[in-house]
Design a protein around this motif. Structure first.
Motif, short mmCIF file in Angstrom:
data_model
loop_
_atom_site.label_atom_id
_atom_site.label_comp_id
_atom_site.label_asym_id
_atom_site.label_seq_id
_atom_site.Cartn_x
_atom_site.Cartn_y
_atom_site.Cartn_z
N ASP A 135 2.49 15.86 14.13
CA ASP A 135 3.86 16.39 14.09
C ASP A 135 4.24 16.94 12.73
N GLY A 136 3.27 17.48 12.01
CA GLY A 136 3.60 18.10 10.74
C GLY A 136 3.47 17.17 9.55
N PRO A 137 3.64 17.69 8.33
CA PRO A 137 3.40 16.92 7.12
C PRO A 137 4.52 15.93 6.82
N THR A 138 4.19 14.96 5.97
CA THR A 138 5.17 14.00 5.49
C THR A 138 5.54 14.34 4.05
N PRO A 139 6.71 13.91 3.57
CA PRO A 139 7.17 14.28 2.23
C PRO A 139 6.20 13.83 1.13
N THR A 198 -3.45 18.35 8.56
CA THR A 198 -4.14 17.25 7.90
C THR A 198 -3.65 17.18 6.47
N GLU A 199 -3.32 16.00 6.00
CA GLU A 199 -2.73 15.83 4.67
C GLU A 199 -3.31 14.58 4.01
N ILE A 200 -3.14 14.50 2.71
CA ILE A 200 -3.36 13.26 1.98
C ILE A 200 -1.97 12.74 1.62
N PRO A 201 -1.54 11.66 2.24
CA PRO A 201 -0.16 11.20 2.02
C PRO A 201 0.11 10.86 0.55
N ALA A 202 1.34 10.93 0.18
CA ALA A 202 1.74 10.59 -1.19
C ALA A 202 1.24 9.20 -1.56
#
Length: 422
Positions: free
Chosen positions: A341-345, A327-331
Motif C-alpha cells: 500500500d505504498g511507502p511509509t514515512p 519496496t522500501e527500507i523503513p526508517a
C-alpha cells in the motif's frame, strides 16, 4: 520515399552536393562510402552495436523500406566539408529517420514486408546508422560522440514539438526501445510502438475536448539517463509556453496480460544483475539501492497524479490495474520490505511499482520535474502488457499473433489516454 526526398532537399541546401548522391544507385551501394571518402571498418563497436552482427537485424531495415535511407547516409556524411556541416547533416538524417518511423507506424509508408506498427525498424536502422557514423573518417576534426548524440536525439523525437493549435490540449508521452536483445534479438517494445502510432495524432478526450499527442522514444541505457535525456525530453513540456503539456506520462513494457498504472515511482536503482542495452549495470541491488549519478535532489517516492480512476475504466482487451506496491527500507532499518500500500514515512526507496530499472527511473525523473515545474499537472507512468507472439522459427521476424498483440496494445494505450478530462 517522401521522407527521403524531403531529406535530400534539405541536406542538399546544407552541403551543396548531397542531392546528387541520393540516387537509387547510391542507396544500393550501402554500406560502402563514395570514392575518396575515408572510412574505417576497424572502429570498435559497443555492446549494442555488436548485436548487428546477427544477420536478422538487417532484415528490420531492409524489409521495412528503410534501406534506402541507411544506404544514402554515408554519401551524405562525405558531402560535408566541415564540422558544422557534418552536424547539420546528421541532424537532418536523424530527423528524417524519425519521420520515416512515424510514417511507417501510422500507415503513411506502406513499403516493406514488416507490419506498419512495428517499432523495431526504427531501432535497428538507427543503430546501423551510428555504426556508419563511427566508421566515417573525415579530413577535418569532428566529435564523433557529439554527432552520434545529435543522430540519437533527432531520431528519437527530441527535436519534435507540439504544433500549438489554439484550443487543442497537449499530451506528452515517452516510450522505450526494445530491450533484452541478447536473449531474443527479435523483441519489440510495445511502448515504443504505441507512442510512434500516437505522435502528432489528435484524440478526443472524455470531456469532449481535443488533444494532440507528442512523443519521444527513449534508449534503454543508463548512460543516457545519467546524462539527462529524460530531463531534456520532458522539461520543455513542463514549463509555461507554447510547448507546455496538459498531461504527461511515461510508458514502458511491464507485466504479462495487463496494463498497470503505477501509483509510486521510486528514486533508487536496484535492478542488478539485469543489464541495459549497452551491457551496463546500475550498481544497485534490492539490498543496496543506489541513486543515479548526478540525480538532482528529490523525495524518495513520487506519487502519480494521473486520472487513474477514469483510466481504469478501460478493461478490454487487457485489464487496467492500479499498482500500489513498493519496496522500501523503513526508517531506522537496513533490510528491504515489500509494501502493498505504498511507502511509509522516512523510508529509503528500493523500487517503485515498476521495479528498480529504467521504467521506474523515467517515471521518477519526469514526475520529480513535474512536482517542481508544474505541480498541478496530471502525470505518472503506464506499464503495458508484455508483447508476445513471436514465431517459434527463429528465422522469422513476425507472425500474425505478434502483429495482432502489438496492435491491440497500441490501440488500448490510445483508449486509456482518451479517458482523461483536462
Amino acid at each position: 520515399m517522401t521522407c527521403l526526398r524531403r531529406a535530400a532537399g534539405l541536406a542538399a541546401a546544407l552541403t551543396g552536393t548531397l542531392a546528387a548522391l541520393l540516387t537509387p544507385a547510391a542507396a544500393q551501394a550501402a554500406p560502402a562510402a563514395p570514392a575518396g571518402c575515408r572510412t574505417s571498418a576497424t572502429v570498435p563497436s559497443d555492446a549494442e552495436q555488436a548485436r548487428l552482427q546477427d544477420a536478422r537485424t538487417a532484415g528490420f531495415t531492409e524489409r521495412s523500406g528503410l534501406g534506402e535511407l541507411l544506404g544514402a547516409f554515408p554519401s551524405a556524411l562525405c558531402a560535408a566539408r566541415d564540422a558544422r556541416q557534418a552536424e547539420r547533416v546528421v541532424t537532418t538524417w536523424g530527423r528524417t529517420l524519425w519521420q520515416a518511423g512515424l510514417d511507417r507506424a501510422q500507415g503513411r509508408r506502406p513499403s516493406g514486408e514488416l507490419p506498419a506498427r512495428d517499432d523495431r525498424p526504427l531501432y535497428w536502422t538507427r543503430l546501423a546508422m551510428t555504426v556508419r557514423l563511427a566508421q566515417w573518417q573525415p579530413r577535418f576534426d569532428v566529435d564523433h560522440a557529439a554527432l552520434r548524440a545529435r543522430v540519437e536525439d533527432a531520431s528519437r523525437g527530441l527535436d519534435d514539438g507540439f504544433d500549438s493549435a489554439p484550443g487543442v490540449r497537449r499530451i506528452f508521452v515517452s516510450g522505450f526501445d526494445p530491450f533484452g536483445l541478447d536473449a531474443e534479438p527479435r523483441r519489440a517494445n510495445p511502448s515504443g510502438s504505441a507512442v510512434l502510432q500516437l505522435h502528432g495524432q489528435r484524440i478526443t478526450l472524455a470531456d469532449g475536448s481535443t488533444a494532440e499527442v507528442r512523443a519521444v522514444v527513449l534508449p534503454v541505457r543508463y548512460r543516457d539517463f545519467d546524462e539527462g535525456i529524460v530531463e531534456r525530453a520532458f522539461t520543455p513540456h513542463l514549463r509555461p509556453g507554447r510547448q507546455s503539456a496538459d498531461l504527461i506520462t511515461s510508458i514502458s513494457q511491464g507485466y504479462p496480460g495487463k496494463f498497470t498504472l503505477e501509483e509510486w515511482a521510486g528514486r533508487a536503482r536496484s535492478a542488478d544483475p539485469a543489464t541495459d542495452n549497452a551491457a551496463a549495470l546500475s550498481g544497485g541491488t534490492t539490498r543496496h539501492p543506489v541513486d543515479a549519478p548526478g540525480l538532482a535532489a528529490g523525495p524518495q517516492f513520487v506519487r502519480t497524479t494521473l486520472p487513474t480512476d477514469g483510466m481504469r475504466a478501460v478493461q478490454q482487451p487487457f485489464p487496467v490495474l492500479l499498482n500500489t506496491f513498493v519496496t522500501e527500507i523503513p526508517a531506522g532499518a537496513t533490510d528491504p520490505v515489500f509494501r502493498p500500500d505504498g511507502p511509509t514515512p522516512g523510508s529509503r526507496a528500493v523500487s517503485g511499482g515498476g521495479g528498480g530499472y529504467l521504467s521506474n527511473e523515467v517515471a521518477y525523473r519526469s514526475n520529480r520535474l513535474r512536482t517542481l515545474l508544474a505541480p498541478g499537472l496530471p502525470g505518472g507512468h503506464l506499464h503495458t502488457p508484455v508483447l508476445t507472439g513471436l514465431p517459434a522459427d527463429p528465422s522469422l521476424l513476425t507472425a500474425p499473433e505478434f502483429e495482432q498483440n502489438e496492435a491491440a496494445i497500441g490501440d488500448e494505450v490510445r483508449a486509456i489516454l482518451s479517458t482523461a478530462r483536462l
